[in-house]
Design an enzyme around this catalytic site. Structure first.
Site, PDB file in Angstrom:
ATOM      1  N   ARG A  28       3.619   7.489  -5.812  1.00 38.59           N
ATOM      2  CA  ARG A  28       3.378   6.193  -6.444  1.00 38.59           C
ATOM      3  C   ARG A  28       4.671   5.602  -6.995  1.00 38.59           C
ATOM      4  O   ARG A  28       4.855   4.384  -7.018  1.00 38.59           O
ATOM      5  CB  ARG A  28       2.337   6.354  -7.558  1.00 38.59           C
ATOM      6  CG  ARG A  28       0.957   6.754  -7.048  1.00 38.59           C
ATOM      7  CD  ARG A  28      -0.035   6.924  -8.191  1.00 38.59           C
ATOM      8  NE  ARG A  28      -1.359   7.301  -7.727  1.00 38.59           N
ATOM      9  CZ  ARG A  28      -1.793   8.551  -7.640  1.00 38.59           C
ATOM     10  NH1 ARG A  28      -1.002   9.544  -7.967  1.00 38.59           N
ATOM     11  NH2 ARG A  28      -3.020   8.816  -7.220  1.00 38.59           N
ATOM     12  N   ASP A  42      -8.553   9.837 -12.498  1.00 32.94           N
ATOM     13  CA  ASP A  42      -8.136  11.235 -12.492  1.00 32.94           C
ATOM     14  C   ASP A  42      -9.106  12.082 -13.329  1.00 32.94           C
ATOM     15  O   ASP A  42      -9.464  13.198 -12.943  1.00 32.94           O
ATOM     16  CB  ASP A  42      -6.731  11.383 -13.063  1.00 32.94           C
ATOM     17  CG  ASP A  42      -5.712  10.527 -12.349  1.00 32.94           C
ATOM     18  OD1 ASP A  42      -4.828  11.079 -11.694  1.00 32.94           O
ATOM     19  OD2 ASP A  42      -5.816   9.283 -12.452  1.00 32.94           O
ATOM     20  N   HIS A  56      -0.530   8.476 -14.191  1.00 31.83           N
ATOM     21  CA  HIS A  56      -1.461   8.516 -13.063  1.00 31.83           C
ATOM     22  C   HIS A  56      -0.624   8.930 -11.856  1.00 31.83           C
ATOM     23  O   HIS A  56      -0.172   8.101 -11.065  1.00 31.83           O
ATOM     24  CB  HIS A  56      -2.089   7.143 -12.838  1.00 31.83           C
ATOM     25  CG  HIS A  56      -2.953   7.062 -11.605  1.00 31.83           C
ATOM     26  ND1 HIS A  56      -3.975   7.937 -11.354  1.00 31.83           N
ATOM     27  CD2 HIS A  56      -2.931   6.199 -10.558  1.00 31.83           C
ATOM     28  CE1 HIS A  56      -4.550   7.620 -10.201  1.00 31.83           C
ATOM     29  NE2 HIS A  56      -3.927   6.569  -9.695  1.00 31.83           N
ATOM     30  N   ARG A  77     -12.251  12.593 -11.410  1.00 27.19           N
ATOM     31  CA  ARG A  77     -12.040  13.633 -10.393  1.00 27.19           C
ATOM     32  C   ARG A  77     -12.053  15.018 -11.036  1.00 27.19           C
ATOM     33  O   ARG A  77     -12.627  15.969 -10.496  1.00 27.19           O
ATOM     34  CB  ARG A  77     -10.704  13.392  -9.683  1.00 27.19           C
ATOM     35  CG  ARG A  77     -10.713  12.195  -8.746  1.00 27.19           C
ATOM     36  CD  ARG A  77      -9.297  11.824  -8.305  1.00 27.19           C
ATOM     37  NE  ARG A  77      -9.307  10.806  -7.247  1.00 27.19           N
ATOM     38  CZ  ARG A  77      -8.306   9.984  -6.978  1.00 27.19           C
ATOM     39  NH1 ARG A  77      -7.188  10.054  -7.709  1.00 27.19           N
ATOM     40  NH2 ARG A  77      -8.393   9.106  -6.001  1.00 27.19           N
ATOM     41  N   THR A  91      -7.522   4.695  -0.577  1.00 26.28           N
ATOM     42  CA  THR A  91      -8.601   5.015  -1.503  1.00 26.28           C
ATOM     43  C   THR A  91      -9.255   3.699  -1.909  1.00 26.28           C
ATOM     44  O   THR A  91      -8.590   2.660  -1.965  1.00 26.28           O
ATOM     45  CB  THR A  91      -8.082   5.742  -2.766  1.00 26.28           C
ATOM     46  OG1 THR A  91      -7.140   4.901  -3.430  1.00 26.28           O
ATOM     47  CG2 THR A  91      -7.407   7.057  -2.388  1.00 26.28           C
ATOM     48  N   ARG A 148       0.822  -1.209   0.000  1.00 24.49           N
ATOM     49  CA  ARG A 148       0.000   0.000   0.000  1.00 24.49           C
ATOM     50  C   ARG A 148       0.856   1.259   0.000  1.00 24.49           C
ATOM     51  O   ARG A 148       1.927   1.320   0.596  1.00 24.49           O
ATOM     52  CB  ARG A 148      -0.911   0.001   1.227  1.00 24.49           C
ATOM     53  CG  ARG A 148      -1.916   1.149   1.250  1.00 24.49           C
ATOM     54  CD  ARG A 148      -2.702   1.175   2.551  1.00 24.49           C
ATOM     55  NE  ARG A 148      -3.512  -0.014   2.724  1.00 24.49           N
ATOM     56  CZ  ARG A 148      -4.218  -0.267   3.813  1.00 24.49           C
ATOM     57  NH1 ARG A 148      -4.163   0.579   4.843  1.00 24.49           N
ATOM     58  NH2 ARG A 148      -4.949  -1.358   3.898  1.00 24.49           N
ATOM     59  N   ASN A 203      -0.407   0.395  -7.885  1.00 24.32           N
ATOM     60  CA  ASN A 203       0.442   1.548  -8.156  1.00 24.32           C
ATOM     61  C   ASN A 203       1.911   1.249  -7.942  1.00 24.32           C
ATOM     62  O   ASN A 203       2.250   0.406  -7.110  1.00 24.32           O
ATOM     63  CB  ASN A 203       0.023   2.722  -7.248  1.00 24.32           C
ATOM     64  CG  ASN A 203      -1.156   3.466  -7.814  1.00 24.32           C
ATOM     65  OD1 ASN A 203      -1.217   3.730  -9.013  1.00 24.32           O
ATOM     66  ND2 ASN A 203      -2.101   3.812  -6.956  1.00 24.32           N
TER      67      ASN A 203
END
Length: 332
Positions: free
Chosen positions: A106, A166, A193, A169, A248, A99, A138
């Site tokens: 990332r 993205d 990303h 968003r 997330t 994580r 990621n």
């Protein structure tokens, strides 16, 4: 003496074990389960397989979903630590990995998650040689490249979830500023990303009206309304959510469900997904970045050639250089 089932039912043929829309989700963390739940609740697939190395949690998540199968309209949910259970998957979604920590980019995750990919991708392809790989872990662009190299699959069948979230968003933030629904705001985030992503301000429009036509400074240095801050908010939003709740999950789950639907339904929808971009927009690096792409039953079918401004194209090429530099440091 025949049992109850034999007295109730008379078999006329052997049922199919796979209806052709089997989806495997590798990793039953917050992201993996949000993906599985979104796919099941939207009835995109009725056959979802879960794989993880932590058996207790894996079986617990499977049972929890199975107990609600009536509400999912009688889906099939299976799970195992053995990748043999994934055989015949039309789509394999990889969410497994370490994580992202608070304050960690990332790209910092690259080497740790590269090792994870080495233990996953060959097994998926072994049991489902005709599958399509959708990488969500990621840093997604780098790991999609790694998955492509490890899998031996055609580039059209290895994609990353990329900037689809993205872009969602971005459209949400545009909608908040304009006071119209997100679905009516059209705009794309392309490239990485991550921190080097590119907001395509030249293409942002509402009802076909490009905002740069009515305000040429939109998103630029001379923009007195600070529209450019929206892109910064897009980049920072994941970090903010991680800081607030630790991870997330829901939005990326819904984004992955949309991509899954495009593939399983052969819908031809356009999503901002991570694809091999060498040859596009003057990029000469063998890297994966997000561009608006058409998805169908065989994976990637077309890439939209956006008429980018010189500034947008340069930013995209810089994003590609960053990815290439990171890839050079990967220890295989």
């Amino acid at each position: 003496m025949p049992g109850t089932k034999e007295l109730l039912l008379k078999s006329v043929q052997t049922p199919l074990t796979n209806g052709g829309n089997k989806v495997t989700v590798v990793g039953v963390g917050q992201v993996g389960m949000a993906c599985a739940f979104s796919i099941l609740s939207q009835r995109i697939s009725h056959d979802v397989c879960l794989v993880d190395c932590v058996e207790d949690k894996l079986l617990g998540e499977m049972m929890d979903l199975q107990h609600g199968s009536m509400f999912f309209k009688n889906c099939k949910v299976s799970a195992s630590t053995d990748y043999a259970i994934t055989a015949g998957s039309k789509l394999c979604i990889v969410t497994a990995g370490v994580r992202q920590r608070e304050g960690e980019t990332r790209l910092d995750l690259v080497q740790r998650n590269t090792e994870v990919m080495k233990s996953i991708i060959p097994k998926l392809v072994q049991y489902s040689p005709d599958t399509i790989l959708l990488i969500v872990s990621n840093p997604v662009d780098i790991l999609t490249y790694i998955a492509w190299k490890l899998s031996g699959l055609p580039k059209e069948r290895v994609i990353g979830s990329g900037t689809n979230l993205d872009s969602s968003r971005f459209r949400f933030l545009l909608s908040q500023k304009l006071g119209v629904a997100p679905i009516s705001c059209h705009g794309w985030i392309i490239g990485e990303h991550g921190d080097s992503s590119v907001a395509v301000w030249s293409g942002v429009n509402v009802a076909g009206v490009r905002l740069t036509d009515i305000k040429p400074s939109l998103g630029g240095k001379d923009d007195t309304e600070n529209w450019g801050e929206l892109h910064k908010e897009v980049i920072d939003s994941a970090y903010q959510v991680i800081k607030l709740k630790g991870y997330t999950s829901w939005a990326i789950g819904m984004s992955v469900a949309e991509i899954t639907q495009s593939i399983l339904y052969n819908a031809g929808n356009i999503s901002a997904v991570s694809v091999l971009v060498k040859g596009f927009h003057g990029i000469d690096k063998e890297v994966f970045l997000s561009l608006p792409s058409v998805l169908g039953a065989n994976g990637l079918t077309d890439v939209v050639i956006q008429p980018l401004t010189c500034k947008e194209k340069e930013a995209l090429q810089e994003s590609a250089k960053i990815m290439a530099q990171v890839q050079m440091g990967i220890k295989w």
